[in-house]
Design a protein around this motif. Structure first.
Motif, PDB file in Angstrom:
ATOM      1  N   VAL A  89       0.832  -1.198   0.000  1.00 29.30           N
ATOM      2  CA  VAL A  89       0.000   0.000   0.000  1.00 29.30           C
ATOM      3  C   VAL A  89       0.871   1.254   0.000  1.00 29.30           C
ATOM      4  CG1 VAL A  89      -1.766   1.213   1.324  1.00 29.30           C
ATOM      5  CG2 VAL A  89      -1.889  -1.232   1.065  1.00 29.30           C
ATOM      6  N   GLU A  90       2.094   1.127   0.442  1.00 30.99           N
ATOM      7  CA  GLU A  90       3.031   2.258   0.423  1.00 30.99           C
ATOM      8  C   GLU A  90       3.282   2.743  -1.001  1.00 30.99           C
ATOM      9  OE1 GLU A  90       5.361   5.008   2.460  1.00 30.99           O
ATOM     10  OE2 GLU A  90       4.056   3.471   3.274  1.00 30.99           O
ATOM     11  N   ARG A  91       3.063   1.885  -1.979  1.00 31.42           N
ATOM     12  CA  ARG A  91       3.254   2.258  -3.384  1.00 31.42           C
ATOM     13  C   ARG A  91       2.285   3.365  -3.810  1.00 31.42           C
ATOM     14  NH1 ARG A  91       7.297  -0.313  -2.586  1.00 31.42           N
ATOM     15  NH2 ARG A  91       7.675  -2.438  -3.255  1.00 31.42           N
ATOM     16  N   PHE A  92       1.096   3.412  -3.202  1.00 33.74           N
ATOM     17  CA  PHE A  92       0.158   4.483  -3.525  1.00 33.74           C
ATOM     18  C   PHE A  92       0.736   5.843  -3.137  1.00 33.74           C
ATOM     19  CE2 PHE A  92      -3.060   1.028  -3.119  1.00 33.74           C
ATOM     20  CZ  PHE A  92      -3.513   1.087  -4.408  1.00 33.74           C
ATOM     21  N   LEU A  93       1.389   5.870  -1.998  1.00 39.80           N
ATOM     22  CA  LEU A  93       2.004   7.114  -1.542  1.00 39.80           C
ATOM     23  C   LEU A  93       3.092   7.561  -2.503  1.00 39.80           C
ATOM     24  CD1 LEU A  93       2.309   9.228   0.715  1.00 39.80           C
ATOM     25  CD2 LEU A  93       3.910   7.675   1.786  1.00 39.80           C
ATOM     26  N   LEU A  94       3.956   6.640  -2.886  1.00 41.84           N
ATOM     27  CA  LEU A  94       5.046   6.983  -3.802  1.00 41.84           C
ATOM     28  C   LEU A  94       4.529   7.307  -5.198  1.00 41.84           C
ATOM     29  CD1 LEU A  94       7.651   4.301  -2.699  1.00 41.84           C
ATOM     30  CD2 LEU A  94       7.607   6.725  -2.118  1.00 41.84           C
ATOM     31  N   ALA A  95       3.482   6.623  -5.621  1.00 50.91           N
ATOM     32  CA  ALA A  95       2.939   6.867  -6.960  1.00 50.91           C
ATOM     33  C   ALA A  95       2.386   8.281  -7.085  1.00 50.91           C
ATOM     34  CB  ALA A  95       1.860   5.846  -7.284  1.00 50.91           C
ATOM     35  N   THR A  96       1.707   8.766  -6.048  1.00 50.45           N
ATOM     36  CA  THR A  96       1.161  10.118  -6.136  1.00 50.45           C
ATOM     37  C   THR A  96       2.261  11.171  -6.181  1.00 50.45           C
ATOM     38  OG1 THR A  96       0.926  10.249  -3.742  1.00 50.45           O
ATOM     39  CG2 THR A  96      -1.012   9.574  -4.998  1.00 50.45           C
ATOM     40  N   LEU A  97       3.396  10.883  -5.557  1.00 49.85           N
ATOM     41  CA  LEU A  97       4.494  11.844  -5.574  1.00 49.85           C
ATOM     42  C   LEU A  97       5.110  11.981  -6.960  1.00 49.85           C
ATOM     43  CD1 LEU A  97       6.380  10.967  -2.275  1.00 49.85           C
ATOM     44  CD2 LEU A  97       4.979  12.965  -2.731  1.00 49.85           C
ATOM     45  N   PHE A  98       5.222  10.873  -7.676  1.00 47.68           N
ATOM     46  CA  PHE A  98       6.004  10.887  -8.898  1.00 47.68           C
ATOM     47  C   PHE A  98       5.208  10.650 -10.172  1.00 47.68           C
ATOM     48  CE2 PHE A  98       8.879   9.495  -5.464  1.00 47.68           C
ATOM     49  CZ  PHE A  98       9.688  10.616  -5.453  1.00 47.68           C
ATOM     50  N   ILE A  99       3.884  10.556 -10.084  1.00 48.94           N
ATOM     51  CA  ILE A  99       3.076  10.283 -11.276  1.00 48.94           C
ATOM     52  C   ILE A  99       3.143  11.443 -12.272  1.00 48.94           C
ATOM     53  CG2 ILE A  99       0.876  11.181 -10.414  1.00 48.94           C
ATOM     54  CD1 ILE A  99       1.272   7.910 -12.321  1.00 48.94           C
ATOM     55  N   SER A 100       3.302  12.652 -11.794  1.00 45.55           N
ATOM     56  CA  SER A 100       3.351  13.797 -12.703  1.00 45.55           C
ATOM     57  C   SER A 100       4.597  13.785 -13.582  1.00 45.55           C
ATOM     58  CB  SER A 100       3.289  15.105 -11.916  1.00 45.55           C
ATOM     59  OG  SER A 100       4.430  15.241 -11.111  1.00 45.55           O
ATOM     60  N   TYR A 101       5.654  13.110 -13.125  1.00 40.12           N
ATOM     61  CA  TYR A 101       6.863  13.036 -13.940  1.00 40.12           C
ATOM     62  C   TYR A 101       6.641  12.226 -15.214  1.00 40.12           C
ATOM     63  CZ  TYR A 101       9.514  15.101 -10.153  1.00 40.12           C
ATOM     64  OH  TYR A 101       9.983  15.955  -9.214  1.00 40.12           O
ATOM     65  N   GLY A 102       5.636  11.378 -15.223  1.00 42.70           N
ATOM     66  CA  GLY A 102       5.312  10.635 -16.438  1.00 42.70           C
ATOM     67  C   GLY A 102       4.941  11.560 -17.583  1.00 42.70           C
ATOM     68  N   PHE A 103       4.368  12.715 -17.250  1.00 43.97           N
ATOM     69  CA  PHE A 103       4.046  13.709 -18.275  1.00 43.97           C
ATOM     70  C   PHE A 103       5.163  14.736 -18.428  1.00 43.97           C
ATOM     71  CE2 PHE A 103       2.332  17.936 -19.240  1.00 43.97           C
ATOM     72  CZ  PHE A 103       1.871  17.708 -20.522  1.00 43.97           C
ATOM     73  N   TRP A 104       5.658  15.260 -17.307  1.00 42.62           N
ATOM     74  CA  TRP A 104       6.591  16.374 -17.370  1.00 42.62           C
ATOM     75  C   TRP A 104       7.995  15.988 -17.809  1.00 42.62           C
ATOM     76  CZ3 TRP A 104       4.767  20.815 -18.131  1.00 42.62           C
ATOM     77  CH2 TRP A 104       3.573  21.212 -17.555  1.00 42.62           C
ATOM     78  N   ALA A 105       8.423  14.765 -17.551  1.00 45.85           N
ATOM     79  CA  ALA A 105       9.783  14.369 -17.949  1.00 45.85           C
ATOM     80  C   ALA A 105       9.978  14.395 -19.465  1.00 45.85           C
ATOM     81  CB  ALA A 105      10.122  12.999 -17.372  1.00 45.85           C
ATOM     82  N   PRO A 106       9.069  13.829 -20.272  1.00 39.11           N
ATOM     83  CA  PRO A 106       9.258  13.952 -21.723  1.00 39.11           C
ATOM     84  C   PRO A 106       9.182  15.398 -22.228  1.00 39.11           C
ATOM     85  CG  PRO A 106       7.741  12.176 -21.248  1.00 39.11           C
ATOM     86  CD  PRO A 106       7.977  12.894 -19.967  1.00 39.11           C
ATOM     87  N   VAL A 107       8.289  16.186 -21.643  1.00 40.18           N
ATOM     88  CA  VAL A 107       8.177  17.588 -22.058  1.00 40.18           C
ATOM     89  C   VAL A 107       9.468  18.331 -21.747  1.00 40.18           C
ATOM     90  CG1 VAL A 107       6.954  19.759 -21.588  1.00 40.18           C
ATOM     91  CG2 VAL A 107       5.678  17.636 -21.839  1.00 40.18           C
TER      92      VAL A 107
END
Length: 181
Positions: A99-117
């Motif tokens: 369940v700790e993965r939910f915490l980490l996923a919310t922190l870094f999910i935006s990088y899935g969009f912003w990193a390529p940009v």
């Protein structure tokens, strides 16, 4: 968006600041680029921590909701269900680790969009300031390190699943020992 723009502007400002040491330009221009560097650093600092706090809090909410659902379901499990029921170790392992993965996923999910940009922006700035040789180095970086990252991620996932099964057995053993079985 603001942080990504400030990071790119910080790199450009640093380049211009270094150019003021090499050429004979007015001294004031160096101070201007140093001020831009400091302002961009402050923007990154405040925006990053603000966004980090919001996403951390949202991740904690998701984590707590999921643990509450697991706990609710665990209370309704039959203790005499036999082999088909989940072991205590699996339930505790899910509640504590997975369940700790939910915490980490919310922190870094935006990088899935912003990193390529941001990568495309860096590519554009690099080609503009250095030339085609930057594109060659960038292509080499993408062609070598991205597949390497995928390979290492898959390898880590395999090792993590092995560790999770060992943890399940260990937690079940400790739970049984505590219960006096």
């Amino acid at each position: 968006f603001l942080s990504s723009t400030a990071k790119l502007m910080q790199a450009v400002a640093l380049g211009f600041l270094l150019e003021t040491f090499e050429e004979t330009v007015p001294t004031n221009q160096g101070y201007v680029w140093a001020a831009v560097l400091v302002v961009c650093g402050a923007v990154i600092l405040f925006e990053h921590h603000h966004v980090f706090f919001i996403t951390w809090r949202k991740g904690m909410q998701y984590r707590i909701q999921c643990i509450a659902k697991i706990y609710d379901k665990a209370l309704r499990l039959k203790s005499t269900a036999g082999v088909q029921s989940a072991s205590t170790g699996k339930v505790l392992n899910i509640a504590s680790n997975d369940v700790e993965r939910f915490l980490l996923a919310t922190l870094f999910i935006s990088y899935g969009f912003w990193a390529p940009v941001q990568s495309l922006a860096i590519l554009g700035l690099g080609i503009r300031s250095i030339g085609a040789s930057f594109a060659a180095g960038y292509g080499l970086l993408v062609c070598v390190f991205v597949p390497l990252q995928f390979y290492l991620s898959k390898r880590f996932a395999v090792l993590r699943s092995k560790v999770a099964s060992i943890t399940d057995r260990r937690v079940t053993l400790v739970s049984q020992a505590v219960a006096g079985v």
